[in-house]
Design an enzyme around this catalytic site. Structure first.
Site: not given
Ligand code: BEZ
Length: 219
Positions: A45
């Protein structure tokens, strides 16, 4: 109920890092991109939000407002913005909605099939949104949707390209061929015969009776 292409984008009022947003009013006459992410302070994200921040001038040049959504609260969004800028080198000046009550996630069908809402002790981890994107036209109609899983970061160059294609074909009898990028020829809609197409777009490159290309400027 899924939000489909040509639906009116659900309107809502929500708190955000830019204060209270009345969505349709906030969009005004612009195109809009509303996109969800699972959680603040997560690796993929952070790379996605940095990519959106780096494209700030591109969104503005396309009369397009972008807004992020997750079920985290506004205080976390504010803190996370500092990480996004530290990583990507560009400020995340676009609003991020505090959707801790899931209003927007539910209206836009941003939750995975197996999300879980315990009656007590709910945390954002129980109801993390997946990676959705909605491109919305100035008429508030949904023009494009896409959904990626948690494990796959989106390609924002592709989202920009798709936005260009949507804008170039909005209300115009044209379509973007596979892998089109701005500057390339576009396909003339079959609603125009050859004579009408030539009158409107100039010389045609006719590959097949139903596959005719025209040179066009991009809005
Ligand atoms: C990420 O954006 O890396 C992520 C989002 C939700 C759960 C695990 C990782």
């Amino acid at each position: 109920m899924a939000v489909r292409i040509n639906d009116t984008a659900p309107d809502f009022t929500a708190d955000s890092t830019a204060g209270t947003i009345r969505f349709h009013e906030w969009l005004g006459d612009s195109y809009g991109i509303i996109f969800s992410h699972p959680r603040d302070f997560t690796p993929v994200c952070t790379t996605e939000f940095a990519a959106v921040a780096q494209l700030a001038a591109e969104w503005t040049a396309r009369n397009t407002k972008v807004i992020g959504v997750s079920v985290d609260g506004k205080a976390d969004h504010e803190k996370w913005k500092r990480d996004i800028e530290a990583f990507g080198g560009a400020p995340a000046d676009f609003p991020i909605i505090d959707d801790s009550d899931l209003t927007v996630a539910k209206a836009y069908d941003m939750l995975p099939a197996d999300y879980y809402l315990p009656t007590e002790g709910r945390t954002p981890a129980h109801s993390a949104t997946v990676r959705t994107v909605y491109i919305i036209g100035p008429d508030k109609k949904v023009r494009l949707t896409m959904t990626y899983p948690m494990s796959v970061g989106r390609n924002f160059a592709e989202i920009l390209r798709a936005l260009d294609a949507v804008r170039a074909t909005d209300g115009v009898p044209l379509a973007a061929p596979a892998n089109w990028v701005p500057g390339q020829d576009m396909i003339v809609a079959l609603s125009l015969n050859n004579e009408q197409a030539q009158e409107r777009f100039g010389a045609l490159d006719i590959k097949l009776p139903y596959l005719r290309f025209a040179k066009v400027g991009v809005k």
